[in-house]
Motif scaffolding. Structure first.
Motif, PDB file in Angstrom:
ATOM      1  N   LYS A 116     -22.874 -35.263  25.682  1.00 23.84           N
ATOM      2  CA  LYS A 116     -24.268 -35.439  26.069  1.00 23.84           C
ATOM      3  C   LYS A 116     -24.649 -34.429  27.147  1.00 23.84           C
ATOM      4  O   LYS A 116     -25.745 -33.888  27.145  1.00 23.84           O
ATOM      5  N   GLU A 117     -23.748 -34.209  28.091  1.00 23.36           N
ATOM      6  CA  GLU A 117     -24.056 -33.291  29.185  1.00 23.36           C
ATOM      7  C   GLU A 117     -24.244 -31.873  28.662  1.00 23.36           C
ATOM      8  O   GLU A 117     -25.144 -31.147  29.085  1.00 23.36           O
ATOM      9  N   LEU A 118     -23.390 -31.474  27.719  1.00 22.23           N
ATOM     10  CA  LEU A 118     -23.524 -30.139  27.153  1.00 22.23           C
ATOM     11  C   LEU A 118     -24.835 -30.003  26.387  1.00 22.23           C
ATOM     12  O   LEU A 118     -25.524 -28.981  26.494  1.00 22.23           O
ATOM     13  N   SER A 119     -25.196 -31.005  25.601  1.00 23.36           N
ATOM     14  CA  SER A 119     -26.453 -30.965  24.857  1.00 23.36           C
ATOM     15  C   SER A 119     -27.643 -30.928  25.804  1.00 23.36           C
ATOM     16  O   SER A 119     -28.629 -30.225  25.552  1.00 23.36           O
ATOM     17  N   PHE A 120     -27.555 -31.675  26.880  1.00 25.78           N
ATOM     18  CA  PHE A 120     -28.625 -31.710  27.868  1.00 25.78           C
ATOM     19  C   PHE A 120     -28.840 -30.321  28.480  1.00 25.78           C
ATOM     20  O   PHE A 120     -29.973 -29.845  28.591  1.00 25.78           O
ATOM     21  N   LYS A 121     -27.779 -29.638  28.837  1.00 29.93           N
ATOM     22  CA  LYS A 121     -27.899 -28.300  29.426  1.00 29.93           C
ATOM     23  C   LYS A 121     -28.454 -27.301  28.412  1.00 29.93           C
ATOM     24  O   LYS A 121     -29.221 -26.398  28.774  1.00 29.93           O
ATOM     25  N   GLU A 122     -28.091 -27.471  27.164  1.00 27.68           N
ATOM     26  CA  GLU A 122     -28.626 -26.584  26.141  1.00 27.68           C
ATOM     27  C   GLU A 122     -30.120 -26.810  25.950  1.00 27.68           C
ATOM     28  O   GLU A 122     -30.893 -25.863  25.755  1.00 27.68           O
ATOM     29  N   ASP A 123     -30.561 -28.074  26.019  1.00 24.03           N
ATOM     30  CA  ASP A 123     -31.992 -28.365  25.948  1.00 24.03           C
ATOM     31  C   ASP A 123     -32.744 -27.691  27.084  1.00 24.03           C
ATOM     32  O   ASP A 123     -33.826 -27.125  26.884  1.00 24.03           O
ATOM     33  N   LEU A 124     -32.193 -27.765  28.288  1.00 22.60           N
ATOM     34  CA  LEU A 124     -32.843 -27.117  29.435  1.00 22.60           C
ATOM     35  C   LEU A 124     -32.963 -25.614  29.215  1.00 22.60           C
ATOM     36  O   LEU A 124     -33.992 -25.014  29.535  1.00 22.60           O
ATOM     37  N   ARG A 125     -31.920 -25.011  28.680  1.00 19.41           N
ATOM     38  CA  ARG A 125     -31.965 -23.562  28.443  1.00 19.41           C
ATOM     39  C   ARG A 125     -33.078 -23.202  27.473  1.00 19.41           C
ATOM     40  O   ARG A 125     -33.842 -22.239  27.708  1.00 19.41           O
ATOM     41  N   VAL A 126     -33.209 -23.972  26.386  1.00 20.37           N
ATOM     42  CA  VAL A 126     -34.257 -23.688  25.400  1.00 20.37           C
ATOM     43  C   VAL A 126     -35.639 -23.807  26.043  1.00 20.37           C
ATOM     44  O   VAL A 126     -36.515 -22.949  25.830  1.00 20.37           O
ATOM     45  N   LEU A 127     -35.863 -24.847  26.835  1.00 22.96           N
ATOM     46  CA  LEU A 127     -37.173 -25.051  27.462  1.00 22.96           C
ATOM     47  C   LEU A 127     -37.474 -23.945  28.468  1.00 22.96           C
ATOM     48  O   LEU A 127     -38.599 -23.435  28.525  1.00 22.96           O
ATOM     49  N   VAL A 128     -36.482 -23.580  29.273  1.00 18.06           N
ATOM     50  CA  VAL A 128     -36.703 -22.538  30.288  1.00 18.06           C
ATOM     51  C   VAL A 128     -36.995 -21.200  29.632  1.00 18.06           C
ATOM     52  O   VAL A 128     -37.902 -20.457  30.056  1.00 18.06           O
ATOM     53  N   GLU A 129     -36.276 -20.858  28.592  1.00 18.13           N
ATOM     54  CA  GLU A 129     -36.507 -19.579  27.918  1.00 18.13           C
ATOM     55  C   GLU A 129     -37.880 -19.538  27.258  1.00 18.13           C
ATOM     56  O   GLU A 129     -38.528 -18.481  27.210  1.00 18.13           O
ATOM     57  N   ASP A 130     -38.363 -20.677  26.752  1.00 19.27           N
ATOM     58  CA  ASP A 130     -39.708 -20.722  26.188  1.00 19.27           C
ATOM     59  C   ASP A 130     -40.763 -20.519  27.276  1.00 19.27           C
ATOM     60  O   ASP A 130     -41.760 -19.831  27.051  1.00 19.27           O
ATOM     61  N   MET A 131     -40.560 -21.096  28.457  1.00 20.27           N
ATOM     62  CA  MET A 131     -41.495 -20.880  29.562  1.00 20.27           C
ATOM     63  C   MET A 131     -41.511 -19.417  29.996  1.00 20.27           C
ATOM     64  O   MET A 131     -42.575 -18.867  30.303  1.00 20.27           O
ATOM     65  N   GLU A 132     -40.357 -18.815  29.998  1.00 19.90           N
ATOM     66  CA  GLU A 132     -40.296 -17.404  30.360  1.00 19.90           C
ATOM     67  C   GLU A 132     -41.025 -16.553  29.331  1.00 19.90           C
ATOM     68  O   GLU A 132     -41.726 -15.595  29.664  1.00 19.90           O
ATOM     69  N   ARG A 133     -40.904 -16.929  28.069  1.00 23.13           N
ATOM     70  CA  ARG A 133     -41.589 -16.172  27.015  1.00 23.13           C
ATOM     71  C   ARG A 133     -43.100 -16.285  27.149  1.00 23.13           C
ATOM     72  O   ARG A 133     -43.824 -15.329  26.863  1.00 23.13           O
ATOM     73  N   HIS A 134     -43.599 -17.441  27.622  1.00 24.89           N
ATOM     74  CA  HIS A 134     -45.034 -17.636  27.784  1.00 24.89           C
ATOM     75  C   HIS A 134     -45.537 -17.222  29.166  1.00 24.89           C
ATOM     76  O   HIS A 134     -46.727 -17.411  29.464  1.00 24.89           O
ATOM     77  N   GLN A 135     -44.646 -16.691  29.997  1.00 30.49           N
ATOM     78  CA  GLN A 135     -45.035 -16.203  31.327  1.00 30.49           C
ATOM     79  C   GLN A 135     -45.695 -17.290  32.172  1.00 30.49           C
ATOM     80  O   GLN A 135     -46.692 -17.066  32.849  1.00 30.49           O
ATOM     81  N   LEU A 136     -45.110 -18.495  32.116  1.00 30.75           N
ATOM     82  CA  LEU A 136     -45.605 -19.594  32.959  1.00 30.75           C
ATOM     83  C   LEU A 136     -45.091 -19.427  34.389  1.00 30.75           C
ATOM     84  O   LEU A 136     -44.126 -18.702  34.645  1.00 30.75           O
ATOM     85  N   HIS A 137     -45.760 -20.102  35.310  1.00 29.62           N
ATOM     86  CA  HIS A 137     -45.369 -20.156  36.720  1.00 29.62           C
ATOM     87  C   HIS A 137     -45.403 -18.784  37.384  1.00 29.62           C
ATOM     88  O   HIS A 137     -44.723 -18.560  38.377  1.00 29.62           O
ATOM     89  N   LYS A 138     -46.208 -17.886  36.809  1.00 29.39           N
ATOM     90  CA  LYS A 138     -46.339 -16.548  37.404  1.00 29.39           C
ATOM     91  C   LYS A 138     -47.796 -16.329  37.771  1.00 29.39           C
ATOM     92  O   LYS A 138     -48.466 -17.240  38.239  1.00 29.39           O
ATOM     93  N   GLU A 139     -48.295 -15.151  37.587  1.00 28.02           N
ATOM     94  CA  GLU A 139     -49.672 -14.859  37.935  1.00 28.02           C
ATOM     95  C   GLU A 139     -50.635 -15.666  37.068  1.00 28.02           C
ATOM     96  O   GLU A 139     -50.437 -15.810  35.858  1.00 28.02           O
ATOM     97  N   LEU A 140     -51.686 -16.198  37.701  1.00 24.73           N
ATOM     98  CA  LEU A 140     -52.685 -16.954  36.960  1.00 24.73           C
ATOM     99  C   LEU A 140     -53.510 -16.035  36.089  1.00 24.73           C
ATOM    100  O   LEU A 140     -53.850 -14.914  36.486  1.00 24.73           O
ATOM    101  N   GLN A 141     -53.828 -16.484  34.894  1.00 21.21           N
ATOM    102  CA  GLN A 141     -54.687 -15.718  33.993  1.00 21.21           C
ATOM    103  C   GLN A 141     -55.488 -16.699  33.150  1.00 21.21           C
ATOM    104  O   GLN A 141     -55.141 -17.872  33.045  1.00 21.21           O
ATOM    105  N   LYS A 142     -56.543 -16.235  32.584  1.00 22.42           N
ATOM    106  CA  LYS A 142     -57.439 -17.130  31.851  1.00 22.42           C
ATOM    107  C   LYS A 142     -56.823 -17.498  30.521  1.00 22.42           C
ATOM    108  O   LYS A 142     -56.652 -16.668  29.632  1.00 22.42           O
ATOM    109  N   ARG A 143     -56.470 -18.804  30.387  1.00 22.52           N
ATOM    110  CA  ARG A 143     -55.869 -19.317  29.147  1.00 22.52           C
ATOM    111  C   ARG A 143     -56.468 -20.697  28.898  1.00 22.52           C
ATOM    112  O   ARG A 143     -56.274 -21.618  29.681  1.00 22.52           O
ATOM    113  N   LEU A 144     -57.167 -20.847  27.809  1.00 21.53           N
ATOM    114  CA  LEU A 144     -57.917 -22.062  27.515  1.00 21.53           C
ATOM    115  C   LEU A 144     -57.132 -22.971  26.573  1.00 21.53           C
ATOM    116  O   LEU A 144     -56.564 -22.514  25.585  1.00 21.53           O
ATOM    117  N   VAL A 145     -57.123 -24.258  26.887  1.00 25.57           N
ATOM    118  CA  VAL A 145     -56.670 -25.295  25.956  1.00 25.57           C
ATOM    119  C   VAL A 145     -57.925 -26.024  25.508  1.00 25.57           C
ATOM    120  O   VAL A 145     -58.467 -26.863  26.225  1.00 25.57           O
TER     121      VAL A 145
END
Length: 894
Positions: free
Chosen positions: A769-798
């Motif tokens: 379970k611990e290994l799977s949990f860490k792998e889940d975190l890696r996938v989520l973090v890499e997706d945030m990096e791909r979307h450039q979250l938590h960096k400079e603010l820019q206009k993005r509408l939902v």
């Protein structure tokens, strides 16, 4: 320094007397010479042989050791083992002596075994009578370790024989012992033997060894267990009154769901008592549990009565025209003792004084009594900092290699802010059993309270006039008590008016609703895939498969926490200017570095200023991300406050949830938050407030940080009654559950724990379970990096897909929206509908919008609610409000 013993007559003496004659003699002549000397000196072999094998003289000990050795070089000759030659000669040449020896030894062994067997079957400690079995019996008498010590002490001969048989190493185990240090376990172990035991733990072959058993290299099973079972089965066959272990096993098998046919077979071979005896034991334990609860209720000590609905759906999968399914609606209950140190109990439970305080909430103001204060904001920001710091230290990849990591966690835990946490003490919790009453209505509440009074063997005056009664349950329970009290305000007796009850809305159900609020607010529109910060997006990335229309509590809580941890780790990456997960794995920060990141997150992601800044920039992704981080951190603070039994900290969280529940359309619990806040401030005495702050919590072991919500404790009992210790087939009736299946479940859990722990039941799932949990975190973090979250603010509408005009954002602050709804007439309506008037009595009816839904556009509105059908993953968690361990996905119980 002591000298080694020497021969009194040295070989040199014989050289002086006999000269070189012995060197010229043959071995046979030397034997004759030695024998003649034995005869001349009149020495008996019975005296000589013990001297040879017991003496400490080095020359003789060396020869004796050589005689007892094994000489492989002598081929197949019997001389390889000299004692065997001697034994063979004895049997061949002295048959009468051999037979005489057998005649002496066999009756002696039989006599010893018979005496030990008589001693065991006559021992009162091993005899269990059904009528004498109580809840305390299982913690004192029914302990397998105690039984093993008894057998070893009172039957050493029988135990020794069986131990020789069961624990003697075979060829394989001898080889393991020799080679284990130099070779891998798998290489040493024969393939056939590995295949014979598919559950064998190659990393820990001693995992199934019982407590206190000696180390036996190479044994995958504890021989002591086999010996224990063997002696017990033999004595039980000889005298069925010697039934200690069979009774333990019988109760264990029955409560774990073993069928009656299997129990009968085990009873026939002496490993279990009969099913009928187990049923009698269950009934006796139930009666004893109710007596114990009744004793607490009459002891004069303060207690809280907690109860909740328990619904059984019978014959759901067996429906026929003559066998239609039905629902069995009963109510489970428990009596929890409240620690009263430093409390004037009589003053706190004074009913007359309590009634005088009714109606004082008329002076309440929304701004001062509901809205969070600056002090609340400062406290929560400090709490957020240390929660974030703990996440970083505990879950950063590679943190297990950090120097001083344990000390970091200790310092973070010590620095966590607290208001008034309770001193850890074991809670006196006593199940009170099931009632055949459905408490989900006003009439049901009235009937249930009367049933509780009767089971407690109190008259109406004792129950309703002597003192205030504290009653715990969920929102519906509290609402029904208040509604029944309003309807009965003109009745004559206190028992009928229900004025004696002080309802307490318990905390686990607040956590359930808060999880639903998170899903409603942050899940994401089903028709929209443009928000990578939504729970829907993260759920899809990690492949969670729970039903969005009825989210399992543990799964929803797990997904929210894992998503939050991933966001914290990504912000840490951005703060350190990392752009790859592997850089986190090699990061080695100090505690000051961790605190710096935590301060950065609190300032730039959880403060109102940071949210307004992202909102003004038109960055819906980062705006929603900030709302999510704040809301889940608030949930984590609530869980931490429950774990430490910190009632003032819980009230701080309820101020925020009073707004959030309104904004998410959960009006009932928004009003319940307001009800608690106003009642604690205006209508409860300081002494009663201390009691109620302790009535919220249960601590099984009296350990710090191990408090749970009182209704979570009851939900755990419900799980045992409904899923674990439930009867089979036609036995699922209200009468059976009341008599044999509800008040006794706490004792059953203890039996299950004691037996499984002693006989070995290790949980080996956490590592995966611990290994799977860490792998889940890696996938989520890499997706945030791909979307450039938590960096400079820019206009993005939902975009709001339901809006009639394009370009409308679907993101908004649920708490701000909730505050607007409260102040838009809902506060005055609530106050008017709930304030007691001395002239008119209680108001009639509920707030008009009590069951309405807020149809304003929020990020998640379509799915239903977090399910009330709770499983093991939901209620058996390690946190103060349940929900599984930190690595669980919650899907096992979905």
């Amino acid at each position: 320094m002591s000298r080694k013993p020497q021969l009194a007559y040295q070989p040199s003496m014989w050289t002086e007397k006999l000269g070189d004659m012995p060197d010229s003699l043959t071995p046979d002549q030397k034997n004759h010479l030695l024998s003649s000397l034995l005869i001349h000196l009149d020495i008996r072999l019975a005296d000589l042989l013990p001297f040879i094998f017991e003496t400490r003289i080095e020359d003789i000990r060396r020869r004796a050791g050589s005689f007892m050795g094994y000489w492989q070089a002598r081929g197949d000759s019997p001389a390889r083992f000299p004692p065997a030659v001697l034994y063979t000669a004895w049997h061949q040449n002295f048959p009468k002596s051999r037979d005489h020896l057998h005649e002496m030894i066999t009756p002696c062994a039989k006599e010893i075994a018979l005496k030990e067997s008589d001693r065991i079957i006559n021992a009162k400690e091993l005899k269990i009578r059904t009528k004498n079995v109580t809840s305390d019996t299982f913690s004192t008498v029914f302990t397998p370790g105690r039984l093993r010590e008894f057998y070893q002490t009172n039957s050493p001969f029988i135990w020794g024989i069986l131990e020789t048989f069961a624990a003697s190493p075979n060829r394989y185990r001898k080889r393991v012992e020799r080679k284990k240090a130099a070779e891998n376990w798998e290489d040493v172990m024969d393939q056939d033997e590995r295949d014979d035991d598919p559950d064998f733990d190659e990393d820990d072959p001693a995992a199934v060894r019982s407590q206190g058993a000696p180390e036996l290299p190479g044994f995958s099973r504890d021989p002591d267990m086999a010996i224990l079972i063997s002696i017990s089965a033999m004595t039980f066959a000889r005298n069925r009154a010697t039934n200690l272990l069979p009774t333990i096993c019988g109760v264990f098998f029955k409560i774990e769901g073993t069928s009656s046919r299997v129990v009968r077979m085990l009873s026939n071979i002496g490993l279990s008592v009969s099913s009928k005896m187990v049923e009698r034991i269950k009934e006796n334990i139930s009666d004893d549990a109710i007596r114990r609860a009744r004793t607490l209720m009459k002891s004069g000590r303060p207690f809280v009565t907690v109860f909740d609905n328990l619904n059984f759906y019978l014959r759901k999968h067996q429906q026929r025209i003559t066998n239609q399914n039905e629902s069995l609606n009963v109510t489970n209950s428990a009596i929890l003792g409240i620690p009263d140190e430093g409390i004037d109990v009589k003053k706190a439970l004074n009913l007359d004084e309590h009634l005088k305080r009714r109606g004082q909430r008329k002076n309440a103001r929304f701004q001062s009594d509901i809205l969070p204060t600056p002090a609340d904001g400062e406290y929560l920001q400090k709490a957020f900092k240390f929660i974030i710091a703990e996440f970083i230290v505990r879950y950063t990849p590679g943190s297990d290699k950090w120097e001083g990591r344990a000390a970091m966690l200790e310092k973070i835990t010590a620095a966590m802010p607290h208001d008034e946490p309770l001193t850890p003490t074991p809670t006196d919790s006593r199940p009170f059993g099931v009632f055949n009453v459905n408490e989900g209505s006003k009439r049901g509440i009235v009937d249930l309270l009367d049933e509780i009074r009767q089971r407690a063997q109190m008259d109406t005056k004792q129950w309703s006039e002597d003192e205030l009664r504290i009653l715990g349950g969920d929102w519906l329970t509290s609402a029904n008590i208040r509604a029944a009290r309003r309807d009965r305000r003109d009745d004559e007796t206190p028992m009928e008016c229900l004025e004696y009850g002080q309802e307490v809305s318990e905390l686990f159900h607040f956590a359930l609703q808060a999880t639903e609020m998170l899903m409603r607010t942050h899940y994401g529109d089903e028709n929209d895939v443009q928000d990578p910060t939504s729970i829907k997006a993260h759920r899809g990335l990690v492949g969670r498969s729970w039903n969005i229309n009825s989210a399992n509590y543990s799964a929803a809580k797990s997904m929210s926490r894992h998503s939050l941890i991933a966001r914290v780790l990504h912000i840490a990456m951005v703060f350190n200017r990392f752009n790859q997960w592997s850089q986190l794995e090699t990061w080695r920060p100090t505690l000051e570095d961790v605190y710096a990141i935590a301060d950065h997150i609190c300032k730039n992601f959880t403060s109102q200023e940071s949210m307004s800044k992202a909102r003004e920039a038109g960055d819906d992704w980062n705006t929603h991300d900030r709302y999510f981080i704040r809301d889940v951190l608030l949930f984590c603070e609530f869980e931490r406050a429950v774990s430490y039994a910190d009632a003032p900290s819980i009230l701080r969280v309820l101020r925020y949830w009073c707004l959030a529940f309104r904004g998410a359309g959960q009006h009932n619990y928004a009003r319940e938050c307001a009800e608690i806040l106003l009642k604690w401030k205006y209508e409860i005495s300081p002494e009663l407030k201390k009691l109620l702050s302790r009535a919220w919590f249960v601590n099984r072991w009296g350990k710090e940080g191990c408090w749970i919500a009182a209704d979570l404790y009851l939900e755990q009992l419900n799980l045992l009654v409904k899923r674990v210790f439930i009867a089979q087939g036609s036995g699922v009736t209200a009468d059976y559950i009341i008599k044999k299946g509800s008040a006794c479940v706490e004792t059953f859990r203890q039996v299950s724990y004691l037996v499984s722990r002693y006989f070995g039941n290790p949980d080996r799932r956490r590592k995966s379970k611990e290994l799977s949990f860490k792998e889940d975190l890696r996938v989520l973090v890499e997706d945030m990096e791909r979307h450039q979250l938590h960096k400079e603010l820019q206009k993005r509408l939902v975009p709001d897909m339901k809006a009639k005009t394009p370009g409308v954002s679907a993101i908004f602050d649920v708490m701000a929206k909730g505050a607007e709804i409260w102040q838009d007439g809902k506060w005055s309506e609530f106050l008017k509908a709930t304030t007691y008037d001395e002239a008119e009595g209680y108001p009639i009816g509920f707030e008009p919008d009590a069951n309405e839904k807020n149809e304003e556009n929020i990020v998640y509105l379509a799915p239903g609610r977090v399910t009330d059908v709770l499983g093991e993953e939901d209620v058996a968690g390690q946190g103060g409000i349940g929900g599984g361990c930190e690595f669980d996905t919650g899907e096992e119980a979905a």
